[in-house]
Design a protein around this motif. Sequence first.
Motif, PDB file in Angstrom:
ATOM      1  N   VAL A  97      45.344  34.768  57.843  1.00 35.81           N
ATOM      2  CA  VAL A  97      46.198  34.017  56.922  1.00 35.81           C
ATOM      3  C   VAL A  97      45.328  33.065  56.103  1.00 35.81           C
ATOM      4  O   VAL A  97      44.486  32.350  56.659  1.00 35.81           O
ATOM      5  N   TYR A  98      45.557  33.062  54.780  1.00 37.40           N
ATOM      6  CA  TYR A  98      44.767  32.217  53.889  1.00 37.40           C
ATOM      7  C   TYR A  98      45.699  31.462  52.936  1.00 37.40           C
ATOM      8  O   TYR A  98      46.601  32.039  52.336  1.00 37.40           O
ATOM      9  N   GLU A  99      45.432  30.156  52.804  1.00 37.23           N
ATOM     10  CA  GLU A  99      46.170  29.307  51.864  1.00 37.23           C
ATOM     11  C   GLU A  99      45.246  28.718  50.799  1.00 37.23           C
ATOM     12  O   GLU A  99      45.660  27.828  50.059  1.00 37.23           O
ATOM     13  N   ASP A 100      44.027  29.209  50.722  1.00 38.92           N
ATOM     14  CA  ASP A 100      43.026  28.585  49.851  1.00 38.92           C
ATOM     15  C   ASP A 100      42.975  29.180  48.451  1.00 38.92           C
ATOM     16  O   ASP A 100      42.094  28.827  47.668  1.00 38.92           O
ATOM     17  N   ARG A 101      43.902  30.065  48.121  1.00 40.75           N
ATOM     18  CA  ARG A 101      43.884  30.676  46.794  1.00 40.75           C
ATOM     19  C   ARG A 101      45.206  30.446  46.049  1.00 40.75           C
ATOM     20  O   ARG A 101      45.621  31.255  45.228  1.00 40.75           O
ATOM     21  N   THR A 102      45.841  29.337  46.337  1.00 44.49           N
ATOM     22  CA  THR A 102      47.116  29.001  45.713  1.00 44.49           C
ATOM     23  C   THR A 102      46.974  28.927  44.192  1.00 44.49           C
ATOM     24  O   THR A 102      46.017  28.325  43.673  1.00 44.49           O
ATOM     25  N   LEU A 103      47.890  29.567  43.502  1.00 40.19           N
ATOM     26  CA  LEU A 103      48.005  29.612  42.043  1.00 40.19           C
ATOM     27  C   LEU A 103      46.953  30.493  41.382  1.00 40.19           C
ATOM     28  O   LEU A 103      46.940  30.610  40.149  1.00 40.19           O
ATOM     29  N   GLU A 104      46.103  31.145  42.146  1.00 36.36           N
ATOM     30  CA  GLU A 104      45.161  32.083  41.538  1.00 36.36           C
ATOM     31  C   GLU A 104      45.884  33.373  41.149  1.00 36.36           C
ATOM     32  O   GLU A 104      46.922  33.725  41.712  1.00 36.36           O
ATOM     33  N   TYR A 105      45.316  34.103  40.198  1.00 36.68           N
ATOM     34  CA  TYR A 105      45.844  35.415  39.855  1.00 36.68           C
ATOM     35  C   TYR A 105      45.647  36.358  41.037  1.00 36.68           C
ATOM     36  O   TYR A 105      44.639  36.299  41.740  1.00 36.68           O
ATOM     37  N   ILE A 106      46.616  37.242  41.236  1.00 36.58           N
ATOM     38  CA  ILE A 106      46.655  38.040  42.458  1.00 36.58           C
ATOM     39  C   ILE A 106      45.441  38.948  42.614  1.00 36.58           C
ATOM     40  O   ILE A 106      44.714  38.872  43.615  1.00 36.58           O
TER      41      ILE A 106
ATOM     42  N   ASP B 191      43.723  35.513  30.195  1.00 36.98           N
ATOM     43  CA  ASP B 191      43.087  34.757  31.270  1.00 36.98           C
ATOM     44  C   ASP B 191      42.969  35.594  32.540  1.00 36.98           C
ATOM     45  O   ASP B 191      41.956  35.549  33.245  1.00 36.98           O
ATOM     46  N   ARG B 192      44.016  36.351  32.825  1.00 40.41           N
ATOM     47  CA  ARG B 192      44.042  37.162  34.041  1.00 40.41           C
ATOM     48  C   ARG B 192      42.956  38.239  34.008  1.00 40.41           C
ATOM     49  O   ARG B 192      42.268  38.485  34.991  1.00 40.41           O
ATOM     50  N   ARG B 193      42.808  38.878  32.864  1.00 41.20           N
ATOM     51  CA  ARG B 193      41.788  39.911  32.748  1.00 41.20           C
ATOM     52  C   ARG B 193      40.386  39.321  32.812  1.00 41.20           C
ATOM     53  O   ARG B 193      39.476  39.926  33.383  1.00 41.20           O
ATOM     54  N   ALA B 194      40.210  38.132  32.232  1.00 43.99           N
ATOM     55  CA  ALA B 194      38.904  37.487  32.314  1.00 43.99           C
ATOM     56  C   ALA B 194      38.561  37.146  33.764  1.00 43.99           C
ATOM     57  O   ALA B 194      37.416  37.303  34.204  1.00 43.99           O
ATOM     58  N   ALA B 195      39.568  36.684  34.521  1.00 44.22           N
ATOM     59  CA  ALA B 195      39.339  36.368  35.924  1.00 44.22           C
ATOM     60  C   ALA B 195      38.982  37.616  36.724  1.00 44.22           C
ATOM     61  O   ALA B 195      38.169  37.564  37.657  1.00 44.22           O
ATOM     62  N   ALA B 196      39.585  38.742  36.355  1.00 47.57           N
ATOM     63  CA  ALA B 196      39.319  39.986  37.087  1.00 47.57           C
ATOM     64  C   ALA B 196      37.874  40.428  36.928  1.00 47.57           C
ATOM     65  O   ALA B 196      37.271  40.991  37.846  1.00 47.57           O
ATOM     66  N   VAL B 197      37.285  40.163  35.770  1.00 51.78           N
ATOM     67  CA  VAL B 197      35.908  40.577  35.515  1.00 51.78           C
ATOM     68  C   VAL B 197      34.942  39.902  36.494  1.00 51.78           C
ATOM     69  O   VAL B 197      33.923  40.488  36.885  1.00 51.78           O
ATOM     70  N   GLN B 198      35.268  38.707  36.931  1.00 49.27           N
ATOM     71  CA  GLN B 198      34.371  37.948  37.791  1.00 49.27           C
ATOM     72  C   GLN B 198      34.146  38.603  39.148  1.00 49.27           C
ATOM     73  O   GLN B 198      33.138  38.364  39.799  1.00 49.27           O
ATOM     74  N   THR B 199      35.077  39.419  39.591  1.00 54.63           N
ATOM     75  CA  THR B 199      34.934  40.048  40.910  1.00 54.63           C
ATOM     76  C   THR B 199      34.399  41.473  40.842  1.00 54.63           C
ATOM     77  O   THR B 199      34.121  42.075  41.885  1.00 54.63           O
ATOM     78  N   GLU B 200      34.235  42.017  39.645  1.00 56.90           N
ATOM     79  CA  GLU B 200      33.858  43.416  39.533  1.00 56.90           C
ATOM     80  C   GLU B 200      32.497  43.704  40.150  1.00 56.90           C
ATOM     81  O   GLU B 200      32.315  44.700  40.847  1.00 56.90           O
ATOM     82  N   SER B 201      31.512  42.844  39.895  1.00 52.57           N
ATOM     83  CA  SER B 201      30.170  43.120  40.408  1.00 52.57           C
ATOM     84  C   SER B 201      30.139  43.052  41.926  1.00 52.57           C
ATOM     85  O   SER B 201      29.451  43.849  42.583  1.00 52.57           O
ATOM     86  N   ALA B 202      30.910  42.104  42.496  1.00 47.70           N
ATOM     87  CA  ALA B 202      30.937  41.995  43.958  1.00 47.70           C
ATOM     88  C   ALA B 202      31.576  43.227  44.575  1.00 47.70           C
ATOM     89  O   ALA B 202      31.105  43.757  45.591  1.00 47.70           O
ATOM     90  N   LEU B 203      32.652  43.717  43.977  1.00 50.82           N
ATOM     91  CA  LEU B 203      33.297  44.911  44.499  1.00 50.82           C
ATOM     92  C   LEU B 203      32.397  46.132  44.338  1.00 50.82           C
ATOM     93  O   LEU B 203      32.369  47.019  45.198  1.00 50.82           O
TER      94      LEU B 203
END
Length: 503
Positions: free
Chosen positions: A472-481, A361-373
């Motif tokens: 300071v951000y609290e809007d990503r609680t429980l998301e993968y780092i 799951d963590r690796r799948a989530a990481a793929v979602q940000t690759e294009s933006a980066l």
Amino acid sequence: MSEQVISLDSISRLGVLSAASRDQVPPPAAAEGCASQGRCGASAGPDDMPAEVWEKVKNHPCYSEEAHHFFARMHVAVAPACNIQCNYCNRKYDCANESRPGVVSERLTPEQAARKVAAVANELPQLSVLGVAGPGDSLFDARKTFETFARVGAMLPDLKFCISTNGLALPDHLDELTRHAIDHVTITLNCVDPEIGARIYPWIYFKGRRWTGVDGAKILLERQMEGLEGLIARKILVKINSVMIPGINDHHLPEVNRVIREKGAFLHNVMPLISAPEHGTHFGLTGQRGPTPAELKDLQDRLGGGANLMKHCRQCRADAIGLLGEDRGQEFTMDKIPETVVVDPSRREAYRAFVEEERADRRAAAVQTESALARDAAVGTPARLVAITTKGGGRINAHFGKVTEFQIYEVDGAGVRFVGARRLPDKYCLGGFDNAPVMPAILDALEGVDAVLTAKIGPGPRGRLEAAGIEVYEDRTLEYIEPAIGSWYAGRMGAALSERSSA
């Protein structure tokens, strides 16, 4: 499951696990090659190294940055004696409140250690590694170390075994390490120049006599190199620990990094000197300072391209138990361990299955940000430092006031990279009350950090951080780092680029 009572006689009948009975480790990255820049490292994954190497490191919290989010280590203090003296070490006894190498609350016999490991394994399904790291040297009295591994291996063959050593006695025990299936070895190596070594080691004890100065340092260095080469030849993974000592070896550590890379070490762990006067070490009493977080990061940046770096070390006690960054040793003192322990592997097996799902799951989530980066990389957006509050699992899941460390990451268009952990002297929240005096230390720990991503934070500390220019951000609680940081960065830089283009 029937109770397992282990004795030396029963070990003799069972047979010590031989190297052939466990997967063998191929030569380290320098010899085998990896998909990522031709090398393996702590931040690498299964696509970056041979499958047999990945099997060795994937659940080892020290050898895999990813694993340290999920898996726990346990050190047993069965080796109290040491054959060298380091100017940064004082092996105090019964120092439960100190978190640094060389201190323990209880010294154990091999029989006690095996019983304790069995009890901890039943209670902590995260446990994957057993190590002997002192409080002296694991190989100076190797009999106790190897007896401990023999006893534990007969009960818990799924645990990885590792030792930490100064290397002086290492060449004498290379074959024994293989016989006992110890496939991870850490050598503390602070220099490759005896002149520098003489400023770090006042004496060594070798072949029945004490050696001092350059003579002693030269013998130690020669033995360390012999041991390192012997481990590589036997396909044992090697991590090199180096203590960064400003003004003594900080300028020299790039050369150490070069040498160990050429010899095939798997990882290089550059640790900051701990030199508080109250620890009673020579360096502490003489005013030798440790490096600042910025100095340590600068050195690590300069070492990029050399031997792969471990940046998630917590400089554990010799009796540490739990995830890196936590120590649950006081929960498992010998007075709390039953006389007989029934080994039950079922919780560990279930936990490891859960971790494999989390990893996917963590690796799948990481793929979602690759294009933006990648978009940000194309326009040369600047790197940012981000602090995370976490209690494990690779997620943003801890309250700001409940942590005793921040995990620091660097992010830019090339990706998200772990920088290191920065400790705090105490928690900000103490039983519902603000511990305001600790805030200056918190701000010091956040030096250079642009944003804090946390599960929750009170208005008081939030205001102090924002006043210091830290978002300071609290809007990503429980998301993968890593995906959370990448998503934050992409949004932050995207907004900045939009403002720039509309101006």
